[in-house]
Design a protein around this motif. Structure first.
Motif, mmCIF file in Angstrom:
data_model
loop_
_atom_site.group_PDB
_atom_site.id
_atom_site.type_symbol
_atom_site.label_atom_id
_atom_site.label_comp_id
_atom_site.label_asym_id
_atom_site.label_seq_id
_atom_site.Cartn_x
_atom_site.Cartn_y
_atom_site.Cartn_z
ATOM 1 N N TYR A 241 13.271 -22.090 13.990
ATOM 2 C CA TYR A 241 14.660 -21.687 14.208
ATOM 3 C C TYR A 241 14.893 -20.402 13.425
ATOM 4 C CZ TYR A 241 19.773 -21.794 14.244
ATOM 5 O OH TYR A 241 21.099 -21.483 14.420
ATOM 6 N N LYS A 242 15.494 -19.400 14.073
ATOM 7 C CA LYS A 242 15.776 -18.157 13.371
ATOM 8 C C LYS A 242 17.234 -17.745 13.564
ATOM 9 C CE LYS A 242 13.841 -14.995 16.876
ATOM 10 N NZ LYS A 242 12.890 -13.868 17.057
ATOM 11 N N TYR A 243 17.744 -17.058 12.543
ATOM 12 C CA TYR A 243 19.151 -16.681 12.497
ATOM 13 C C TYR A 243 19.256 -15.231 12.042
ATOM 14 C CZ TYR A 243 24.112 -16.805 11.192
ATOM 15 O OH TYR A 243 25.465 -16.551 11.095
ATOM 16 N N ASN A 244 20.007 -14.452 12.766
ATOM 17 C CA ASN A 244 20.181 -13.045 12.439
ATOM 18 C C ASN A 244 21.276 -12.879 11.385
ATOM 19 O OD1 ASN A 244 21.827 -10.278 13.913
ATOM 20 N ND2 ASN A 244 19.929 -10.146 12.743
ATOM 21 N N LEU A 245 20.888 -12.502 10.177
ATOM 22 C CA LEU A 245 21.838 -12.347 9.074
ATOM 23 C C LEU A 245 22.716 -11.119 9.238
ATOM 24 C CD1 LEU A 245 19.444 -13.191 6.111
ATOM 25 C CD2 LEU A 245 21.291 -14.637 6.984
ATOM 26 N N ASN A 246 22.109 -10.023 9.662
ATOM 27 C CA ASN A 246 22.812 -8.774 9.916
ATOM 28 C C ASN A 246 21.960 -7.978 10.897
ATOM 29 O OD1 ASN A 246 20.867 -7.139 8.400
ATOM 30 N ND2 ASN A 246 21.762 -8.064 6.562
ATOM 31 N N PRO A 247 22.424 -6.827 11.374
ATOM 32 C CA PRO A 247 21.652 -6.111 12.397
ATOM 33 C C PRO A 247 20.204 -5.826 12.039
ATOM 34 C CG PRO A 247 23.844 -5.203 12.255
ATOM 35 C CD PRO A 247 23.733 -6.192 11.121
ATOM 36 N N GLY A 248 19.880 -5.792 10.759
ATOM 37 C CA GLY A 248 18.512 -5.435 10.383
ATOM 38 C C GLY A 248 17.671 -6.542 9.802
ATOM 39 N N MET A 249 18.214 -7.766 9.631
ATOM 40 C CA MET A 249 17.478 -8.798 8.900
ATOM 41 C C MET A 249 17.715 -10.177 9.511
ATOM 42 S SD MET A 249 17.760 -9.710 4.827
ATOM 43 C CE MET A 249 17.459 -8.001 4.387
ATOM 44 N N ASN A 250 16.640 -10.986 9.524
ATOM 45 C CA ASN A 250 16.708 -12.351 10.043
ATOM 46 C C ASN A 250 16.113 -13.312 9.024
ATOM 47 O OD1 ASN A 250 17.302 -11.122 12.720
ATOM 48 N ND2 ASN A 250 15.113 -10.608 12.653
ATOM 49 N N ILE A 251 16.542 -14.548 9.093
ATOM 50 C CA ILE A 251 15.940 -15.607 8.292
ATOM 51 C C ILE A 251 15.605 -16.760 9.227
ATOM 52 C CG2 ILE A 251 18.119 -16.796 7.712
ATOM 53 C CD1 ILE A 251 16.899 -17.256 4.891
ATOM 54 N N GLY A 252 14.561 -17.496 8.912
ATOM 55 C CA GLY A 252 14.168 -18.587 9.784
ATOM 56 C C GLY A 252 13.385 -19.649 9.050
ATOM 57 N N PHE A 253 13.116 -20.712 9.762
ATOM 58 C CA PHE A 253 12.313 -21.813 9.238
ATOM 59 C C PHE A 253 11.468 -22.342 10.377
ATOM 60 C CE2 PHE A 253 11.649 -26.394 8.528
ATOM 61 C CZ PHE A 253 10.995 -26.343 7.301
ATOM 62 N N GLU A 254 10.191 -22.608 10.106
ATOM 63 C CA GLU A 254 9.351 -23.184 11.148
ATOM 64 C C GLU A 254 8.335 -24.157 10.572
ATOM 65 O OE1 GLU A 254 7.444 -19.935 13.255
ATOM 66 O OE2 GLU A 254 5.612 -20.165 12.070
ATOM 67 N N VAL A 255 7.941 -25.100 11.407
ATOM 68 C CA VAL A 255 6.924 -26.084 11.081
ATOM 69 C C VAL A 255 5.850 -25.995 12.162
ATOM 70 C CG1 VAL A 255 6.391 -28.521 10.754
ATOM 71 C CG2 VAL A 255 8.600 -27.611 9.980
ATOM 72 N N VAL A 256 4.623 -25.678 11.761
ATOM 73 C CA VAL A 256 3.546 -25.463 12.722
ATOM 74 C C VAL A 256 2.306 -26.230 12.275
ATOM 75 C CG1 VAL A 256 2.087 -23.770 13.872
ATOM 76 C CG2 VAL A 256 4.438 -23.174 13.292
ATOM 77 N N TYR A 257 1.783 -27.057 13.167
ATOM 78 C CA TYR A 257 0.555 -27.805 12.901
ATOM 79 C C TYR A 257 -0.634 -27.019 13.431
ATOM 80 C CZ TYR A 257 -2.686 -31.704 12.460
ATOM 81 O OH TYR A 257 -3.746 -32.508 12.106
ATOM 82 N N ARG A 258 -1.720 -27.011 12.673
ATOM 83 C CA ARG A 258 -2.948 -26.339 13.084
ATOM 84 C C ARG A 258 -3.995 -27.370 13.503
ATOM 85 N NH1 ARG A 258 0.829 -22.771 10.907
ATOM 86 N NH2 ARG A 258 -0.069 -20.704 10.626
#
Length: 284
Positions: A191-208
């Motif tokens: 899931y990602k969220y745009n904080l401002n026009p130039g920056m995003n924050i996100g979180f992900e869970v990925v299995y290998r």
């Protein structure tokens, strides 16, 4: 050298992205979201012969760098590199008598490089208040290096070169030394969220999902102490059940679970900086 390289790349990404941010105007429809540079940090966890029941109780650090190329508002292609640590021990398998008596353990550093496709559920447009966040799925392919080690008499001992399951010995001609580079297939959600026009924050869970069953140096059956030089480190580490009681490592007896390859998981927070380009306005 690796730390210096990572630090340098990280500083370059930040400086480059800040410059892009300064030129970004969400009201300017001629600007196009081309992609992102980013960093990630979180936890890694191993699952395999020493953790077959998928306990998530021994997380270790993971950090990464990535570049994501955007193709429209829904699809992106990502190149990412990671460093992580993984490890586990049978002392945590208190509900399984065999695994507790087996008494094996390992740790390993992981370096990986892969390519992934990211597919947004919703339209994602940085700077647009109506399209500033989205969940996504991601999958791809990559390569990683590993080198399992354990501690014996206070010393770190790398296990691959010992052939703890008889690899490279005359008694087991079919067991070849395993490679310390393998492929992996990442599959996860984020899931990602745009904080401002130039920056995003996100979180992900990925299995290998990996192509090796030796991430932990455990896979098949015991080779038997008689197939190792008497008093050698390999003889001591191929069966450590003597530390918990009568040795159980008889040649041919189950040591691991060879019907399933090992895997590992990353759970990370991600910070990225948008890259934009100028699109020439069309004639009206």
């Amino acid at each position: 050298m690796k730390r210096l390289l990572i630090t340098g790349l990280g500083l370059f990404c930040i400086v480059f992205s800040v410059c892009a941010q300064e030129r970004y105007d969400p009201e300017d429809q001629s600007l196009v979201h081309e992609g992102e540079f980013g960093i990630s940090a979180g936890a890694a966890h191993y699952f395999g012969d020493l953790n077959p029941d998928y306990h998530f109780n021994r997380p270790k650090p993971a950090v990464g760098l990535f570049f994501r190329k955007q193709f429209g508002n829904y699809i992106a292609l990502r190149v990412a590199g990671h460093f992580a640590q993984v490890g586990y021990s049978d002392i945590y398998n208190t509900q399984n008598a065999f695994e507790l008596r087996r008494n094996l353990s390992f740790n390993s550093n992981i370096w990986e490089l892969g390519i992934q496709g990211d597919f947004n559920f919703f339209k994602f447009i940085p700077g647009d208040a109506n399209h500033r966040s989205t969940p996504y799925i991601t999958f791809g392919v990559g390569l990683f290096s590993f080198d399992p080690y354990a501690y014996y008499q206070g010393q770190k001992v790398y296990l691959r070169e010992l052939g703890t399951e008889g690899q490279g010995t005359p008694a087991y001609p079919g067991r070849k030394p395993y490679a310390n580079i393998a492929a992996y297939i990442p599959l996860g959600v984020g899931y990602k969220y745009n904080l401002n026009p130039g920056m995003n924050i996100g979180f992900e869970v990925v299995y290998r999902f990996t192509t090796t069953d030796y991430l932990d140096d455990v896979s098949t059956t015991y080779a038997g102490i008689d197939n190792f030089p008497k008093g050698s480190t390999a003889a001591a580490l191929q069966d450590r059940s003597y530390e918990t009681g009568t040795p159980i490592g008889v040649a041919g007896k189950q040591r691991g679970y060879s019907n399933q390859n090992d895997g590992y998981l990353f759970a990370e927070i991600m910070l990225s900086f948008n890259i934009t380009s100028y699109r020439c306005p069309t004639a009206k």
